[in-house]
Design a protein around this motif. Structure first.
Motif, PDB file in Angstrom:
ATOM      1  N   ALA A  43     -20.466  40.105   2.149  1.00 35.65           N
ATOM      2  CA  ALA A  43     -20.989  38.815   3.395  1.00 35.65           C
ATOM      3  C   ALA A  43     -21.417  40.488   4.578  1.00 35.65           C
ATOM      4  O   ALA A  43     -20.430  41.074   5.100  1.00 35.65           O
ATOM      5  CB  ALA A  43     -19.720  38.230   3.760  1.00 35.65           C
ATOM      6  N   ARG A  44     -21.759  40.066   5.296  1.00 34.75           N
ATOM      7  CA  ARG A  44     -22.466  40.633   7.224  1.00 34.75           C
ATOM      8  C   ARG A  44     -21.701  39.398   7.792  1.00 34.75           C
ATOM      9  O   ARG A  44     -22.126  39.045   7.904  1.00 34.75           O
ATOM     10  CB  ARG A  44     -23.376  41.342   6.864  1.00 34.75           C
ATOM     11  N   GLU A  45     -20.693  39.661   8.842  1.00 34.29           N
ATOM     12  CA  GLU A  45     -20.903  39.075   9.761  1.00 34.29           C
ATOM     13  C   GLU A  45     -21.469  39.510  11.041  1.00 34.29           C
ATOM     14  O   GLU A  45     -22.044  39.882  11.714  1.00 34.29           O
ATOM     15  CB  GLU A  45     -19.516  39.261   9.910  1.00 34.29           C
TER      16      GLU A  45
ATOM     17  N   LEU B 222     -24.765  36.881   3.036  1.00 36.21           N
ATOM     18  CA  LEU B 222     -24.588  36.907   2.121  1.00 36.21           C
ATOM     19  C   LEU B 222     -25.589  37.415   0.890  1.00 36.21           C
ATOM     20  O   LEU B 222     -26.406  36.851   1.205  1.00 36.21           O
ATOM     21  CB  LEU B 222     -23.243  35.368   1.684  1.00 36.21           C
TER      22      LEU B 222
ATOM     23  N   ASP C 160     -29.043  36.660   2.488  1.00 36.47           N
ATOM     24  CA  ASP C 160     -29.554  37.814   3.272  1.00 36.47           C
ATOM     25  C   ASP C 160     -31.111  37.413   3.198  1.00 36.47           C
ATOM     26  O   ASP C 160     -31.088  38.079   4.259  1.00 36.47           O
ATOM     27  CB  ASP C 160     -28.576  38.747   3.009  1.00 36.47           C
TER      28      ASP C 160
ATOM     29  N   VAL D 107     -22.468  30.126   6.077  1.00 34.65           N
ATOM     30  CA  VAL D 107     -22.547  31.218   5.319  1.00 34.65           C
ATOM     31  C   VAL D 107     -24.473  30.767   4.987  1.00 34.65           C
ATOM     32  O   VAL D 107     -24.614  30.060   3.986  1.00 34.65           O
ATOM     33  CB  VAL D 107     -21.657  30.875   4.342  1.00 34.65           C
TER      34      VAL D 107
ATOM     35  N   LEU E  32     -14.226  32.709   3.219  1.00 34.79           N
ATOM     36  CA  LEU E  32     -14.686  32.996   4.863  1.00 34.79           C
ATOM     37  C   LEU E  32     -14.360  31.607   5.496  1.00 34.79           C
ATOM     38  O   LEU E  32     -14.039  32.896   7.078  1.00 34.79           O
ATOM     39  CB  LEU E  32     -15.977  33.154   4.475  1.00 34.79           C
TER      40      LEU E  32
ATOM     41  N   TRP F 253     -22.008  34.456   8.637  1.00 37.59           N
ATOM     42  CA  TRP F 253     -22.275  34.905   7.951  1.00 37.59           C
ATOM     43  C   TRP F 253     -23.406  35.709   6.984  1.00 37.59           C
ATOM     44  O   TRP F 253     -24.097  34.289   6.828  1.00 37.59           O
ATOM     45  CB  TRP F 253     -21.395  35.304   6.774  1.00 37.59           C
TER      46      TRP F 253
ATOM     47  N   CYS G 247     -22.865  31.640  -1.121  1.00 35.44           N
ATOM     48  CA  CYS G 247     -22.130  31.166   0.470  1.00 35.44           C
ATOM     49  C   CYS G 247     -21.610  29.830   0.140  1.00 35.44           C
ATOM     50  O   CYS G 247     -20.867  30.631   0.672  1.00 35.44           O
ATOM     51  CB  CYS G 247     -23.735  30.819   0.985  1.00 35.44           C
TER      52      CYS G 247
END
Ligand code: MN
Length: 261
Positions: free
Chosen positions: A53-55, A63, A35, A32, A78, A61, A70
């Motif tokens: 949160a983008r997988e 974040l 981004d 995590v 998560l 992820w 995170c």
């Protein structure tokens, strides 16, 4: 072993890839990470805006938050279960001396400490080439150690690795935080639309060279391992400040002290 990995240089950083590669040798790895780059955000957490949160893949992820976000969101939302270890880095650049107060890398690891987990922050010190792959055996050695020994309660490790362009690698050294000061330059410029801006530009650094300090050890070619903790209490200052324990208000003051002791 389950390991949570974060960093402050962002999800696309090669230092993160490097740490993940090594961590996978020790078990299941979850990532995590911010981004975008969040260097210098320290232990900040985001309270005034939503976090997204983008997988990016299985167990990984990106974040829209800080490294501490995170770790918090990773541990408490998560990840499918609680990890055994939190790792942060490998940071692109040193986190020595007072850097630990500003560092998002240390902030992320420290959140792991606060959540009751062993944690390590890794930073690569280089004059410019940042050979993350070269540093992987060192990272491996530290993770192997942390996986087999228990960490003192409430303590994390801040690890700085000198790249070959700083000094030839001589070994490991347990260190204290050294004194480290950046030059106080503030850059004042005009943007393309005519607006003025300021940019903190202190890049020239003076630092302590004592061999037992992290700042000194790194330049002798030692991997610096410094135990640090979130407890900032200055216990040794209590006797000198004992007067606060018995402080009174002046009798003519509007404020009153009723039953304060
Ligand atoms: Mn960074």
């Amino acid at each position: 072993m389950r390991i949570l990995v974060t960093n402050d240089d962002g999800i696309l950083s090669p230092g993160l890839d490097s740490l993940v590669r090594v961590a996978r040798r020790f078990g299941e790895v979850f990532v995590v990470a911010p981004d975008v780059e969040r260097s210098g955000v320290s232990h900040a957490i985001t309270l005034t805006e939503p976090l997204r949160a983008r997988e990016m893949g299985p167990g990984c992820w990106a974040l829209s938050g800080t490294p501490a976000d995170c770790v918090f969101i990773g541990l408490n939302h998560l990840l499918p279960s609680r990890p055994d270890l939190v790792l942060a880095g490998v940071n692109r650049g040193p986190n020595l001396g007072f850097d630990v107060l500003y560092s998002g890398t240390v902030g992320g690891a420290m959140e792991g400490t606060i959540q009751g987990l062993p944690a390590v922050a890794f930073s690569l010190v280089s004059a410019g080439t940042f050979p993350f792959a070269w540093s992987e055996p060192v990272v491996d050695r530290i993770i192997r150690d942390v996986a087999t020994h228990s960490m003192p309660d409430g303590v994390m490790l801040n690890v700085n690795i000198p790249a070959p362009d700083v000094a030839p690698l001589k070994g490991f050294r347990l260190t204290r935080l050294g004194n480290r000061f950046y030059s106080s330059d503030v850059i004042h410029r005009t943007d393309p639309r005519g607006g003025e801006y300021l940019w903190i530009g202190g890049t020239r650094v003076t630092m302590e060279s004592a061999p037992d300090a992290d700042t000194g050890a790194i330049h002798e070619g030692f991997v610096s391992v410094t135990p640090v903790k979130p407890d900032l209490m200055a216990r040794e200052a209590m006797p000198a400040l004992a007067r606060y324990d018995a402080m009174t208000m002046p009798p003519d003051s509007a404020a009153s002290l009723e039953g304060n002791r």
